[in-house]
Design a protein around this motif. Structure first.
Motif, short mmCIF file in Angstrom:
data_model
loop_
_atom_site.label_atom_id
_atom_site.label_comp_id
_atom_site.label_asym_id
_atom_site.label_seq_id
_atom_site.Cartn_x
_atom_site.Cartn_y
_atom_site.Cartn_z
N GLN A 105 -4.07 -61.11 73.24
CA GLN A 105 -2.85 -61.22 72.20
C GLN A 105 -1.59 -60.82 72.62
O GLN A 105 -0.58 -61.36 72.31
N ALA A 106 -1.55 -59.69 73.45
CA ALA A 106 -0.32 -59.44 74.05
C ALA A 106 0.32 -60.56 75.11
O ALA A 106 1.57 -60.72 75.00
N ASP A 110 -5.52 -56.77 79.83
CA ASP A 110 -5.77 -55.63 78.84
C ASP A 110 -5.92 -56.14 77.47
O ASP A 110 -6.76 -55.58 76.55
N ASN A 111 -5.10 -56.90 77.24
CA ASN A 111 -4.87 -57.46 75.74
C ASN A 111 -4.36 -58.86 75.72
O ASN A 111 -3.24 -59.29 75.91
N ASN A 158 -9.80 -58.51 77.76
CA ASN A 158 -10.15 -57.62 76.66
C ASN A 158 -9.32 -58.29 75.28
O ASN A 158 -8.29 -58.70 75.24
N LEU A 159 -10.19 -58.62 74.34
CA LEU A 159 -9.75 -59.29 73.17
C LEU A 159 -10.10 -58.62 71.98
O LEU A 159 -11.19 -58.32 71.57
N GLY A 160 -9.14 -58.16 71.30
CA GLY A 160 -9.49 -57.29 69.91
C GLY A 160 -9.98 -58.25 68.89
O GLY A 160 -9.36 -59.39 68.74
N ASP A 169 2.42 -54.11 84.01
CA ASP A 169 2.48 -54.00 82.38
C ASP A 169 3.73 -54.95 81.73
O ASP A 169 4.12 -54.95 80.87
#
Length: 189
Positions: A48-49, A45-46, A84-86, A17
């Motif tokens: 955007q992060a 997981d993200n 994973n994209l919010g 992470d």
């Protein structure tokens, strides 16, 4: 889903992470390969992060640029990449808040081989309350309230998985969802 007698110990997981950008990710993958570790799947997981990680290092890159780089990484290591994209919160304002392909930027949509959406109706129903209309009878109000409660009960612990883009079949499936363990399972009949 995993066969009942298979456990996660048969699937070694390497979680990092601290990856801030794709260079870090690539270095970690090379390190794992050098240690003779098998890489079967990369999960971001993200997205955007990851984009924010680039910004933190003073680099400017678009989501499309990151998507292209991830696709190249998948080819280089011959492994699928799950991202994973919010989605924008504006979809919650629509009458039907189910995600759809048009909610994704067109370039990212084109780049993806498979696009899947998750939708939990219970999330949207949990904040819905029936309010009595001025000229509505108590009986009509009670009936509408009971119907909403039925919908909430029916939707509880279920998730709709939509395969919106695929080289094969597309469609929807309803799975059981355990919020305590964030676990998805086949619905029991």
């Amino acid at each position: 889903l995993l066969n009942g007698n298979m456990t996660l110990q048969n699937f070694p997981l390497y979680i990092n992470d601290l990856v801030l950008d794709l260079e870090d990710l690539r270095e970690n993958l090379i390190s794992l390969q050098e240690k003779n570790k098998t890489i079967g799947l990369i999960v971001i997981d993200n997205l955007q992060a990851l984009e924010n990680g680039f910004r933190a290092k003073g680099k400017k890159i678009s989501l499309f640029g990151i998507t292209c780089a991830l696709k190249n990484l998948a080819k280089e290591f011959n492994v699928p990449v799950l991202v994973n994209l919010g989605l924008d919160k504006k979809i919650e304002e629509r009458k039907n808040p189910r995600p759809r392909l048009s909610d994704l930027p067109s370039k990212e949509r084109e780049m993806a081989d498979v696009i899947m959406f998750l939708h939990r109706e219970s999330y949207y129903l949990s904040n819905k309350f029936v309010t009595k209309h001025r000229n509505e009878s108590s009986k009509a109000f009670t009936l509408r309230e009971a119907k909403l409660q039925q919908k909430k009960t029916k939707a509880q612990n279920k998730v709709e998985v939509t395969i919106a883009k695929n080289h094969g079949p597309t469609g929807k499936v309803i799975l059981s969802w355990d919020p305590m363990y964030v676990c998805f399972k086949d619905l029991k009949d």
